[in-house]
Scaffold this motif. Structure first.
Motif, PDB file in Angstrom:
ATOM      1  N   LYS A  14       0.830  -1.212   0.000  1.00 22.51           N
ATOM      2  CA  LYS A  14       0.000   0.000   0.000  1.00 22.51           C
ATOM      3  C   LYS A  14       0.869   1.268   0.000  1.00 22.51           C
ATOM      4  N   GLN A  15       2.058   1.177   0.592  1.00 20.60           N
ATOM      5  CA  GLN A  15       2.934   2.359   0.661  1.00 20.60           C
ATOM      6  C   GLN A  15       3.426   2.779  -0.734  1.00 20.60           C
ATOM      7  N   THR A  16       3.488   1.820  -1.663  1.00 19.49           N
ATOM      8  CA  THR A  16       4.002   2.146  -3.003  1.00 19.49           C
ATOM      9  C   THR A  16       2.945   1.992  -4.092  1.00 19.49           C
ATOM     10  N   TYR A  17       1.783   1.478  -3.712  1.00 13.25           N
ATOM     11  CA  TYR A  17       0.736   1.204  -4.709  1.00 13.25           C
ATOM     12  C   TYR A  17      -0.547   1.901  -4.249  1.00 13.25           C
ATOM     13  N   PRO A  18      -0.792   3.134  -4.731  1.00  9.63           N
ATOM     14  CA  PRO A  18      -1.909   3.942  -4.215  1.00  9.63           C
ATOM     15  C   PRO A  18      -3.302   3.342  -4.467  1.00  9.63           C
ATOM     16  N   ASN A  19      -3.396   2.404  -5.420  1.00  5.28           N
ATOM     17  CA  ASN A  19      -4.714   1.846  -5.733  1.00  5.28           C
ATOM     18  C   ASN A  19      -5.117   0.711  -4.796  1.00  5.28           C
TER      19      ASN A  19
END
Length: 299
Positions: free
Chosen positions: A188-193
């Motif tokens: 989640k920290q690098t993948y906003p979706n």
């Protein structure tokens, strides 16, 4: 009548180690097809470690997208046909990826229990929206134990004490709870979706979580609509609903335990002994020491 979708002859299976994750051979036998699944940009993937509210969120999403446009879905199609279980691959039944490929809906809503590193790459490449639901470890262990007791195609659970140790060792199906919840939290920290939800928050205030979910999905649903959905997805309503309670699935023995058991936060207190709780807390602290992820074990 029993649903023909599931096989009637079944035996308990052993778990095998697959890339460091405990899985049954049904899933690994079909791995090439799962791995090469072609996601579409508008697909929505629901991901959870088992027994964290997967069916709950599946039903919420299905109602948000199709509750008004095709109400007959709600009374004629069981949830596992509306929201296919991607890696499911059991005898005499269509596989999950096969069902997902044949879904006529837009968006396709698909669920998985795979840890983040085993999710088919196309979901990330297509920048699909992912809804992850996490539940505290203690309630997860209890719920999973009762599920494995009644689900005749999972591995033999043994008694509660044995099972709890297995859970701590990460030797339950789909691998360690700790790696699962932390893996998606890191992603989640690098993948906003990726929208990360907590089971405890949903129990505490379903309406508010529904609002957050709509905002993430870019849906403008009216307050009335959200209220209607919140009422429809209440645990007791879903437990009675033949389309969501899995009562037609012959591999599940409801005489042992219902598929939807309690849906509560804090039921672990009825299962953990003082000694088990102390041992679990110590182990948990060690396993979770390097993450910012926090859980509530009561509300």
């Amino acid at each position: 009548t029993k649903d023909t979708f599931f096989p009637c002859s079944y035996t308990r299976v052993e778990l095998t180690d697959f890339e460091g994750v405990s899985l049954v051979h049904f899933i690994t036998d079909n791995w090439e097809n799962i791995k090469n699944f072609k996601a579409r940009p508008d697909d929505i993937l629901i991901a959870t470690h088992p027994k964290a509210g997967t069916t709950w969120v599946s039903y919420i999403l299905d109602l948000l997208y199709f509750g008004n446009t095709s109400p007959e879905r709600q009374t004629s199609l069981p949830i596992y046909l509306r929201v296919p279980f991607l890696e499911a691959n059991f005898p005499e039944t269509p596989s999950g990826e096969d069902l997902a490929n044949k879904l006529a809906t837009t968006p396709r809503i698909i669920k998985t229990h795979l840890p983040v590193q085993l999710v088919p790459k196309s979901f990330w490449e297509q920048n699909c929206r992912v809804v992850y639901v996490a539940r505290n470890a203690k309630d997860s262990a209890v719920s999973y134990y009762h599920f494995d007791r009644m689900n005749m195609i999972s591995a033999e659970p043994g008694d509660w004490n044995t099972y709890l140790q297995r859970f701590m060792d990460g030797k339950t199906m789909f691998g360690p709870w700790y790696n699962h919840v932390c893996g998606y939290w890191e992603k989640k920290q690098t993948y906003p979706n990726l929208h990360y939800m907590f089971f405890e928050d949903m129990v505490e205030d379903t309406g508010r979580q529904l609002e957050h979910l709509c905002s993430f999905l870019g849906l403008s649903t009216s307050t009335e609509e959200r209220k209607r959905i919140t009422k429809g997805v209440h645990f007791d309503a879903m437990k009675q609903n033949k389309m969501t309670n899995y009562s037609a699935v012959p591999v599940m023995d409801f005489k042992i335990s219902p598929f939807m058991r309690k849906g509560k936060v804090g039921d672990w207190k009825n299962h953990f002994t003082v000694a088990q709780n102390e041992q679990f807390d110590k182990h948990y602290k060690e396993k979770m020491k390097s993450t910012t992820l926090q859980f509530r074990t009561q509300i």
